[in-house]
Design an enzyme around this catalytic site. Structure first.
Site, PDB file in Angstrom:
ATOM      1  N   GLY A   5       1.585  62.263  40.351  1.00  0.00           N
ATOM      2  CA  GLY A   5       0.736  63.513  39.964  1.00  0.00           C
ATOM      3  C   GLY A   5      -1.096  63.641  38.957  1.00  0.00           C
ATOM      4  CB  ALA A   6      -3.893  62.303  39.694  1.00  0.00           C
ATOM      5  NE  ARG A  15      -2.077  71.638  37.276  1.00  0.00           N
ATOM      6  CZ  ARG A  15      -1.484  71.075  39.133  1.00  0.00           C
ATOM      7  NH1 ARG A  15      -0.261  69.948  39.175  1.00  0.00           N
ATOM      8  NH2 ARG A  15      -2.482  71.761  40.518  1.00  0.00           N
ATOM      9  CG  ASN A  69       9.367  65.458  45.389  1.00  0.00           C
ATOM     10  OD1 ASN A  69       9.827  64.822  45.112  1.00  0.00           O
ATOM     11  ND2 ASN A  69      10.205  66.337  45.443  1.00  0.00           N
ATOM     12  CG  ASN A  77       0.488  61.019  35.565  1.00  0.00           C
ATOM     13  OD1 ASN A  77       0.230  60.749  33.944  1.00  0.00           O
ATOM     14  ND2 ASN A  77       0.121  62.313  36.152  1.00  0.00           N
ATOM     15  CB  SER A 119       7.219  59.595  26.399  1.00  0.00           C
ATOM     16  OG  SER A 119       7.377  59.805  25.083  1.00  0.00           O
ATOM     17  CE1 TYR A 131       8.814  63.579  29.930  1.00  0.00           C
ATOM     18  CE2 TYR A 131       8.384  62.671  27.173  1.00  0.00           C
ATOM     19  CZ  TYR A 131       7.978  62.901  28.147  1.00  0.00           C
ATOM     20  OH  TYR A 131       6.880  63.174  28.686  1.00  0.00           O
ATOM     21  CB  ALA A 175      17.191  58.442  29.439  1.00  0.00           C
ATOM     22  CE  LYS A 212       7.879  59.803  30.964  1.00  0.00           C
ATOM     23  NZ  LYS A 212       6.933  60.159  32.137  1.00  0.00           N
TER      24      LYS A 212
END
Length: 248
Positions: free
Chosen positions: A13-14, A16, A64, A91, A143, A156, A158, A160
């Site tokens: 997921g890099a 951006r 994916n 990420n 997070s 979210y 859970a 993290k």
């Protein structure tokens, strides 16, 4: 000698945001960069060019991360193209916020699959590579809400929290093979997503932060650099909060 000279980093997921900032920071320290995103469009190609401008090898892969077989195929391609995978940064992530009473199963599953299952997929795929090398650094992007929770973000939070537990477990399993695993817990980071929030909301957030400002993707990238490099050679199974003191 730069901190990551001759190392290869795979970052999911890099194209951006925080992932891109990490890729650029690693490249500035000599690392070759493989990165993934759902599609490698013009933006992804531009990121590839920005990374390569540091004089390192760079390649984006359409993948994916939440699909087990795609993750394994991507790792095989990266190993073939780069020869090694020394650093993995998990990420990839999304949000589908909503109160528990109204949260749908689709919202829950989407976030758990992209945020948490993707990390399992890629760790599972790179483990044999790193075990053969007898070295590696795995970094999970968690997070602060994975530690403290947050109303309206049960899915979210859970996911993290799972990233943290996953990193700690992998650290115990693979430490004897020279593989380290840690997590970063960012706080309020100014990205395209948070920049879309109303100014008043952002101001209220900043009041809760002892440093009185939101973080930047570069702030997170510096922590990732520490965990990826030999500077943290005796650090594993840890969660580093990058939150300006927000979660103390």
């Amino acid at each position: 000698m730069t901190l990551l000279q001759n190392k290869t980093a795979l970052i999911t997921g890099a194209a951006r945001g925080i992932g891109k900032a990490i890729a650029l920071k690693f490249a500035s320290e000599g690392a070759n960069i493989a990165f993934t995103d759902l599609t490698i469009d013009e933006s992804g190609k531009a990121t590839e060019a920005e990374i390569a401008a540091y004089g390192v090898k760079a390649k984006g892969y359409a993948s994916n991360a939440s699909i087990f077989d795609e993750a394994h195929k991507t790792v095989e391609e990266v190993q073939k193209d780069f020869g090694s995978i020394d650093i993995l940064v998990n990420n990839a992530g999304i949000t589908r916020d909503g109160l528990m009473l109204r949260m749908t199963e689709l919202q829950w599953d989407a976030v758990i699959n992209v945020n948490l299952k993707s990390a399992f997929n890629f760790i599972h795929a790179v483990t044999p590579v790193m075990m053969k090398q007898k070295a590696g650094s795995i970094i999970n992007m968690a997070s602060v809400v994975g530690v403290s929770g947050n109303a309206g973000q049960a899915n979210y939070s859970a996911s993290k929290a799972g990233m943290i537990g996953l990193a700690k477990s992998v650290a115990k399993e693979l430490g004897s093979r020279g593989i380290r695993a840690n997590a970063i817990a960012p706080g309020f980071i100014i990205t395209d997503m948070t920049a879309a929030l109303p100014e008043k909301v952002r101001e209220e957030w900043e009041k809760t932060i002892p440093l009185r400002r939101g973080g930047t993707p570069e702030d997170v990238a510096k922590v990732a650099l520490f965990l990826a490099s030999d500077l943290s050679g005796y650090v594993t199974g840890q969660v580093i909060h990058c939150c300006g003191g927000m979660n103390t």
